[in-house]
Write an enzyme that holds these catalytic residues in place. Sequence first.
Site, PDB file in Angstrom:
ATOM      1  N   ARG A  20      67.311  20.243 -52.550  1.00 22.13           N
ATOM      2  CA  ARG A  20      66.611  20.198 -53.842  1.00 22.13           C
ATOM      3  C   ARG A  20      66.059  21.592 -54.102  1.00 22.13           C
ATOM      4  O   ARG A  20      65.430  22.193 -53.238  1.00 22.13           O
ATOM      5  CB  ARG A  20      65.480  19.170 -53.764  1.00 22.13           C
ATOM      6  N   GLU A  28      67.116  14.290 -65.612  1.00 25.65           N
ATOM      7  CA  GLU A  28      67.777  13.400 -64.651  1.00 25.65           C
ATOM      8  C   GLU A  28      69.044  12.789 -65.228  1.00 25.65           C
ATOM      9  O   GLU A  28      69.087  12.392 -66.395  1.00 25.65           O
ATOM     10  CB  GLU A  28      66.825  12.274 -64.227  1.00 25.65           C
ATOM     11  N   ARG A  75      65.197  15.494 -48.364  1.00 28.83           N
ATOM     12  CA  ARG A  75      66.039  16.601 -48.831  1.00 28.83           C
ATOM     13  C   ARG A  75      65.423  17.926 -48.409  1.00 28.83           C
ATOM     14  O   ARG A  75      64.202  18.054 -48.354  1.00 28.83           O
ATOM     15  CB  ARG A  75      66.157  16.591 -50.363  1.00 28.83           C
TER      16      ARG A  75
END
Length: 123
Positions: A20, A28, A75
């Site tokens: 990320r 999104e 992430r």
Amino acid sequence: MVRRVIDGDTIELRDGRFVRYIGIDTPEVRRRVGEQWVVDPEPFARAATDANRRLVEDQRVRLEYDVQTRDRFGRELAYVYVDDRMVNEELLAGGYAHVLTIPPNVRYAGRFRLLANEARRAR
């Protein structure tokens, strides 16, 4: 090496790690409904994803970390580079992302704000 682009600010590397981008946020493409993810793009989500894809798809990337190296989803959090170009900055300068500074990862927050302001002025 990038295996695939997830959206405008997230990639999967060939070794299975998800990354990320630090300091930016893009619209999104998917959202969670119950236990499933459904494709329901926010405005400009596809444009941001396509811009990210043009920058990183099938490219060798270099990751630069800040203070916190993982988010709550596991992430990796990083500034992502292709050659000497920081992808986080490229997405901001192109108007595909906005600044999302979450302490303690604030190394480039000032630069990111300047790039976002310039992109806004350039429309």
